[in-house]
Design a protein around this motif. Sequence first.
Motif, PDB file in Angstrom:
ATOM      1  N   ASP A 142      40.645  34.007  29.428  1.00 32.04           N
ATOM      2  CA  ASP A 142      41.544  33.550  28.217  1.00 32.04           C
ATOM      3  C   ASP A 142      43.003  33.971  28.913  1.00 32.04           C
ATOM      4  O   ASP A 142      43.771  33.111  28.599  1.00 32.04           O
ATOM      5  N   ILE A 143      42.994  35.339  29.007  1.00 31.30           N
ATOM      6  CA  ILE A 143      44.464  35.456  29.604  1.00 31.30           C
ATOM      7  C   ILE A 143      45.064  34.711  30.799  1.00 31.30           C
ATOM      8  O   ILE A 143      45.946  34.314  30.961  1.00 31.30           O
ATOM      9  N   ALA A 144      44.019  34.506  31.768  1.00 27.38           N
ATOM     10  CA  ALA A 144      44.403  33.756  33.084  1.00 27.38           C
ATOM     11  C   ALA A 144      45.066  32.358  32.814  1.00 27.38           C
ATOM     12  O   ALA A 144      45.917  32.110  33.456  1.00 27.38           O
ATOM     13  N   LEU A 145      44.124  31.656  31.836  1.00 29.08           N
ATOM     14  CA  LEU A 145      44.536  30.401  31.198  1.00 29.08           C
ATOM     15  C   LEU A 145      45.755  30.205  30.620  1.00 29.08           C
ATOM     16  O   LEU A 145      46.891  29.530  31.048  1.00 29.08           O
TER      17      LEU A 145
ATOM     18  N   GLY B  64      52.587  28.486  35.394  1.00 26.30           N
ATOM     19  CA  GLY B  64      52.555  27.735  36.424  1.00 26.30           C
ATOM     20  C   GLY B  64      51.709  28.540  37.644  1.00 26.30           C
ATOM     21  O   GLY B  64      51.649  29.564  37.664  1.00 26.30           O
ATOM     22  N   GLY B  65      51.057  27.428  38.420  1.00 24.75           N
ATOM     23  CA  GLY B  65      50.206  27.987  39.441  1.00 24.75           C
ATOM     24  C   GLY B  65      50.668  29.163  40.365  1.00 24.75           C
ATOM     25  O   GLY B  65      50.049  30.005  40.730  1.00 24.75           O
ATOM     26  N   ASP B  66      51.892  28.484  40.699  1.00 29.15           N
ATOM     27  CA  ASP B  66      52.708  29.207  41.841  1.00 29.15           C
ATOM     28  C   ASP B  66      53.162  30.577  41.451  1.00 29.15           C
ATOM     29  O   ASP B  66      53.042  31.569  42.248  1.00 29.15           O
ATOM     30  N   ARG B  67      53.754  30.898  40.122  1.00 28.06           N
ATOM     31  CA  ARG B  67      54.087  31.957  39.584  1.00 28.06           C
ATOM     32  C   ARG B  67      53.146  32.987  39.120  1.00 28.06           C
ATOM     33  O   ARG B  67      53.269  34.300  38.962  1.00 28.06           O
ATOM     34  N   ALA B  68      51.965  32.545  38.412  1.00 33.10           N
ATOM     35  CA  ALA B  68      51.140  33.257  37.937  1.00 33.10           C
ATOM     36  C   ALA B  68      50.125  34.044  39.062  1.00 33.10           C
ATOM     37  O   ALA B  68      49.232  33.456  39.338  1.00 33.10           O
ATOM     38  N   SER B  69      50.495  34.870  39.607  1.00 38.76           N
ATOM     39  CA  SER B  69      50.007  35.550  40.697  1.00 38.76           C
ATOM     40  C   SER B  69      48.774  36.754  40.167  1.00 38.76           C
ATOM     41  O   SER B  69      48.570  36.653  38.889  1.00 38.76           O
ATOM     42  N   MET B  70      47.820  37.057  40.985  1.00 37.69           N
ATOM     43  CA  MET B  70      46.838  37.639  40.615  1.00 37.69           C
ATOM     44  C   MET B  70      47.290  39.025  39.907  1.00 37.69           C
ATOM     45  O   MET B  70      46.860  39.438  39.160  1.00 37.69           O
ATOM     46  N   GLU B  71      48.349  39.387  40.444  1.00 40.35           N
ATOM     47  CA  GLU B  71      49.052  40.784  39.793  1.00 40.35           C
ATOM     48  C   GLU B  71      49.544  40.467  38.707  1.00 40.35           C
ATOM     49  O   GLU B  71      49.310  41.319  37.432  1.00 40.35           O
ATOM     50  N   VAL B  72      49.956  39.307  38.461  1.00 43.59           N
ATOM     51  CA  VAL B  72      50.833  39.028  36.865  1.00 43.59           C
ATOM     52  C   VAL B  72      49.466  39.098  35.932  1.00 43.59           C
ATOM     53  O   VAL B  72      49.598  39.326  34.805  1.00 43.59           O
TER      54      VAL B  72
ATOM     55  N   ALA C  57      48.727  41.166  32.637  1.00 45.33           N
ATOM     56  CA  ALA C  57      48.701  40.648  31.196  1.00 45.33           C
ATOM     57  C   ALA C  57      47.254  40.897  30.781  1.00 45.33           C
ATOM     58  O   ALA C  57      47.118  41.009  29.213  1.00 45.33           O
ATOM     59  N   ALA C  58      46.376  40.871  31.531  1.00 40.66           N
ATOM     60  CA  ALA C  58      44.870  41.182  31.124  1.00 40.66           C
ATOM     61  C   ALA C  58      44.497  42.639  30.843  1.00 40.66           C
ATOM     62  O   ALA C  58      43.424  42.975  30.238  1.00 40.66           O
ATOM     63  N   ASN C  59      45.347  43.653  31.299  1.00 41.07           N
ATOM     64  CA  ASN C  59      45.036  44.855  31.073  1.00 41.07           C
ATOM     65  C   ASN C  59      44.000  45.380  32.088  1.00 41.07           C
ATOM     66  O   ASN C  59      43.184  45.935  31.593  1.00 41.07           O
TER      67      ASN C  59
ATOM     68  N   VAL D 242      38.889  29.191  35.577  1.00 38.54           N
ATOM     69  CA  VAL D 242      39.851  28.996  34.565  1.00 38.54           C
ATOM     70  C   VAL D 242      39.946  27.543  34.132  1.00 38.54           C
ATOM     71  O   VAL D 242      39.690  27.087  32.777  1.00 38.54           O
ATOM     72  N   ILE D 243      39.856  26.597  34.862  1.00 38.07           N
ATOM     73  CA  ILE D 243      39.913  25.099  34.643  1.00 38.07           C
ATOM     74  C   ILE D 243      38.474  25.072  33.764  1.00 38.07           C
ATOM     75  O   ILE D 243      38.582  24.300  32.800  1.00 38.07           O
ATOM     76  N   ASP D 244      37.424  25.379  34.420  1.00 37.57           N
ATOM     77  CA  ASP D 244      36.007  25.257  33.581  1.00 37.57           C
ATOM     78  C   ASP D 244      36.030  25.725  32.317  1.00 37.57           C
ATOM     79  O   ASP D 244      35.692  25.349  31.312  1.00 37.57           O
ATOM     80  N   HIS D 245      36.700  27.088  32.188  1.00 34.26           N
ATOM     81  CA  HIS D 245      36.981  27.869  31.165  1.00 34.26           C
ATOM     82  C   HIS D 245      37.724  27.026  30.158  1.00 34.26           C
ATOM     83  O   HIS D 245      37.263  26.756  28.850  1.00 34.26           O
ATOM     84  N   GLY D 246      38.617  26.469  30.595  1.00 31.47           N
ATOM     85  CA  GLY D 246      39.608  25.672  29.521  1.00 31.47           C
ATOM     86  C   GLY D 246      38.815  24.293  28.986  1.00 31.47           C
ATOM     87  O   GLY D 246      38.927  24.192  27.937  1.00 31.47           O
ATOM     88  N   PHE D 247      38.011  23.744  29.867  1.00 30.62           N
ATOM     89  CA  PHE D 247      37.419  22.541  29.430  1.00 30.62           C
ATOM     90  C   PHE D 247      36.311  22.962  28.412  1.00 30.62           C
ATOM     91  O   PHE D 247      36.350  22.315  27.294  1.00 30.62           O
TER      92      PHE D 247
END
Length: 219
Positions: free
Chosen positions: A32-35, A42-50, A54-56, A76-81
């Motif tokens: 949920d948070i990653a989505l 965006g895909g470029d700026r949302a790093s694993m660290e970010v 955010a997900a704590n 995440v794409i599958d989860h969004g679907f």
Amino acid sequence: MRRREGRLPPRDPKGGRPSQELAARLGVHILDIALEQLITHGGDRASMEVIARAANVSKRTLYSRFGSKVDLLYAVIDHGFARIAKPVTRPTAKGSPREQLLSAAKKMLNAALKPETIGHETLIYWAIEHYPRAGTRARADNHAGIQIFRRILDDAAERGELIVQDPEFLSSLLFDALVVGPRHRILRRRTLANTPAAKNEYLEKTLEIVLAGACPPSS
């Protein structure tokens, strides 16, 4: 703000192992948070660290569950679907084939117009540019909508309510005519108002034309 299903409370500052309930919900929480992060930044700026921040959760937790950012992106794409499809895949309304098709089309079109869906679509386009495998997931989403129409047509044909020469083609045509087309008119061409009355009128007229070639068998 009401917490969505799957969201977790803040991590206990004292540390320790999470409860069994929290551990079971952790995967959904991360997705949920990653989505949200991938759509927002965006895909470029949302790093694993970010995403981890955010997900704590720790980056180690992300990598242990998903292996890499690419694998997380696909998940995440599958989860969004799945989130988008949830209200659409509920049982269709009872009634004639036309009423069932119209009900399903309304659900699909309304779901396709939600900001979350539009953001998810933008994420998919970015993913396809960088990772071609993501294209198979986009096709799977369309396939799910087409299959809903296909089930309605097959059931109607089995009951003798419609004659459908090519149900696969007609199902795809219905999806294009009742979901893709009006969505494009609303969001891009702006020739169709995003109101219940305007959408209902458009769908009813379009469905009448499309089904003209699938008449009930003569007695």
